[in-house]
Design an enzyme around this catalytic site. Structure first.
Site, PDB file in Angstrom:
ATOM      1  N   GLU A 177       4.825  17.650 -10.891  1.00 34.22           N
ATOM      2  CA  GLU A 177       4.858  18.915 -11.625  1.00 34.22           C
ATOM      3  C   GLU A 177       5.989  19.821 -11.133  1.00 34.22           C
ATOM      4  O   GLU A 177       6.680  20.467 -11.930  1.00 34.22           O
ATOM      5  CB  GLU A 177       3.517  19.643 -11.474  1.00 34.22           C
ATOM      6  CG  GLU A 177       2.331  18.878 -12.040  1.00 34.22           C
ATOM      7  CD  GLU A 177       1.623  18.020 -11.004  1.00 34.22           C
ATOM      8  OE1 GLU A 177       0.395  17.877 -11.086  1.00 34.22           O
ATOM      9  OE2 GLU A 177       2.308  17.476 -10.104  1.00 34.22           O
ATOM     10  N   CYS A 192      -0.277  22.196  -6.899  1.00 37.21           N
ATOM     11  CA  CYS A 192       0.454  22.213  -8.166  1.00 37.21           C
ATOM     12  C   CYS A 192      -0.247  23.080  -9.211  1.00 37.21           C
ATOM     13  O   CYS A 192       0.411  23.670 -10.073  1.00 37.21           O
ATOM     14  CB  CYS A 192       0.614  20.789  -8.691  1.00 37.21           C
ATOM     15  SG  CYS A 192       1.714  19.773  -7.672  1.00 37.21           S
ATOM     16  N   ALA A 220       1.368 -19.844  -2.217  1.00 40.39           N
ATOM     17  CA  ALA A 220       2.218 -20.804  -2.925  1.00 40.39           C
ATOM     18  C   ALA A 220       1.648 -22.194  -2.681  1.00 40.39           C
ATOM     19  O   ALA A 220       1.288 -22.535  -1.548  1.00 40.39           O
ATOM     20  CB  ALA A 220       3.656 -20.716  -2.432  1.00 40.39           C
ATOM     21  N   ARG A 261       6.107  -7.281  -1.701  1.00 45.84           N
ATOM     22  CA  ARG A 261       5.905  -6.685  -0.379  1.00 45.84           C
ATOM     23  C   ARG A 261       6.362  -5.225  -0.347  1.00 45.84           C
ATOM     24  O   ARG A 261       5.725  -4.381   0.282  1.00 45.84           O
ATOM     25  CB  ARG A 261       6.659  -7.483   0.680  1.00 45.84           C
ATOM     26  CG  ARG A 261       6.076  -8.843   0.986  1.00 45.84           C
ATOM     27  CD  ARG A 261       6.896  -9.539   2.056  1.00 45.84           C
ATOM     28  NE  ARG A 261       6.368 -10.877   2.351  1.00 45.84           N
ATOM     29  CZ  ARG A 261       6.926 -11.715   3.205  1.00 45.84           C
ATOM     30  NH1 ARG A 261       8.040 -11.361   3.848  1.00 45.84           N
ATOM     31  NH2 ARG A 261       6.396 -12.902   3.423  1.00 45.84           N
ATOM     32  N   ASP A 295       3.998 -21.198  10.788  1.00 41.15           N
ATOM     33  CA  ASP A 295       5.050 -20.750   9.873  1.00 41.15           C
ATOM     34  C   ASP A 295       5.998 -19.755  10.529  1.00 41.15           C
ATOM     35  O   ASP A 295       7.153 -19.623  10.119  1.00 41.15           O
ATOM     36  CB  ASP A 295       4.445 -20.109   8.626  1.00 41.15           C
ATOM     37  CG  ASP A 295       3.786 -21.129   7.713  1.00 41.15           C
ATOM     38  OD1 ASP A 295       3.848 -22.330   8.029  1.00 41.15           O
ATOM     39  OD2 ASP A 295       3.205 -20.721   6.691  1.00 41.15           O
ATOM     40  N   GLY A 330      -3.721 -18.324   6.016  1.00 38.71           N
ATOM     41  CA  GLY A 330      -3.824 -19.548   5.253  1.00 38.71           C
ATOM     42  C   GLY A 330      -5.069 -19.653   4.385  1.00 38.71           C
ATOM     43  O   GLY A 330      -5.711 -18.651   4.056  1.00 38.71           O
ATOM     44  N   SER A 370     -12.058 -16.845   2.594  1.00 36.85           N
ATOM     45  CA  SER A 370     -13.089 -15.941   3.114  1.00 36.85           C
ATOM     46  C   SER A 370     -13.158 -14.661   2.294  1.00 36.85           C
ATOM     47  O   SER A 370     -14.256 -14.130   2.059  1.00 36.85           O
ATOM     48  CB  SER A 370     -12.818 -15.621   4.589  1.00 36.85           C
ATOM     49  OG  SER A 370     -11.622 -14.870   4.750  1.00 36.85           O
TER      50      SER A 370
END
Length: 361
Positions: A67, A103, A173, A203, A219, A304, A310
């Site tokens: 605003e 505002c 993936a 991300r 990884d 993973g 879960s």
């Protein structure tokens, strides 16, 4: 739709012109994706006699709201028209002092006679009080224009304040035969460079990212925003109950804040926070509760398989993004998660990769 249990006079209008202007508010708001959290994305327009004389959006957390930027954008020659104009805003104007003044007070000060609002603000400090204050000042208020779209725009903000947990995005993936890695956990490069760039865009739009112990160990991901995308790095989070992960891993470098969920200690070391949780079947609930306490409004779960599953099994997720390399087969690999209570929303293809977007029912 908000039920009007107070003496406010709130009108609902199906006018196409209202929808058109509110669409523009939403477009403006989206320009700040990834930059306003924990505040919502908000866009605003100033309309006089069918002409846009001002527009603005909340650009960065802690800076001027939509605003304010909208009113400030009105040219000098149009300033006298503000008191004869209609203000469109995608979210209810605030009434509390935070990083910036209310505002609603500015709207009243500028004598804007009419305000069209997309949806109510669920934040407890606002939550209808902005509309009430405008009405008390004699300002006509039209509420609920493109309400569903305006809520969807700030799905993270709404989930956080109504469900008291972060907005949870599952991402993984997999190969064409539904495998995430080799049987020995060794990494396989599944997605192509186009999908990888999109992942970094994702991300840049979220507050945090979470992985499990094995994903961190095998990884060794950095979990930062790269590949040409601008934006602050996410808060990186890893589950390491016995604190066995080596400090040499990329997740422990100083490029971004890291939170380690563990069963042994609760302390701060440099840019690493050790957050102690209990080792029991309520692991997911403990984590989302911790994120709520830390005021983290959204999180990407990147794996993973056990960690992703879960969240699926306890039903604490909002959307899933699955990248599949249709040309890749991984024999005897680690099987990917199985979605439950999921609705396919959309899909797209980037050469060998197909990306499917699911919503939790």
């Amino acid at each position: 739709m908000w039920q009007n249990n107070s003496p406010l006079t709130i009108h609902h209008s199906p006018l196409i012109s209202h929808n058109t202007y509110m669409h523009r508010c939403i477009e403006l708001a989206r320009l700040a994706a990834g930059h306003t959290a924990p505040n919502p994305m908000v866009g605003a327009l100033m309309i006089h006699d069918g002409r846009i004389i001002g527009e603005g959006y909340h650009q960065y957390y802690g800076e001027a709201h939509a605003e304010v930027n909208c009113i400030s954008s009105v040219q000098a020659e149009d300033q006298p028209l503000i008191s004869q104009s209609t203000l469109y805003v995608s979210l209810e104007p605030c009434v509390h002092y935070g990083k910036t003044p209310p505002c609603a007070d500015l709207i009243i000060k500028k004598k804007i006679p009419k305000v069209v609002i997309g949806c109510r603000d669920p934040f407890i400090e606002v939550n209808g009080k902005g509309i009430e204050k405008l009405n008390a000042a004699g300002i006509e208020t039209i509420f609920g224009v493109l309400e569903e779209e305006c809520i969807a725009l700030n799905k993270r903000f709404f989930t956080f304040h109504t469900k008291h947990r972060p907005y949870v995005i599952l991402k993984w993936a997999e190969s064409g035969n539904h495998k995430l890695a080799n049987a020995d956990f060794s990494r396989v490069f599944i997605s192509n460079e186009f999908s990888n760039r999109l992942v970094h865009k994702w991300r840049s739009e979220e507050a945090a990212i979470l992985i499990g112990t094995n994903t961190a160990l095998y990884d060794d991901p950095a979990l930062t925003v790269r590949e040409g995308w601008q934006g602050s790095n996410l808060t990186r989070m890893v589950i390491d109950m016995e604190l066995r992960l080596p400090q040499s891993l990329k997740i422990f470098n100083q490029q971004a804040r890291t939170i380690v969920f563990n069963s042994r200690k609760h302390e701060e070391q440099n840019n690493i926070s050790y957050y102690k949780i209990k080792r029991d079947e309520q692991l997911v609930q403990q984590i989302v509760h911790a994120l709520y306490q830390l005021k983290i409004q959204s999180v990407i779960i990147e794996g993973g398989t056990a960690l992703l599953q879960s969240f699926i099994d306890v039903g604490i997720w909002d959307e899933a993004r699955v990248i599949t390399n249709e040309t890749l087969q991984i024999p005897d690999g680690i099987h990917g998660p199985e979605l439950d209570e999921a609705k396919l929303i959309s899909g797209e293809n980037y050469f060998s990769d197909s990306i499917r977007y699911y919503k939790h029912l």
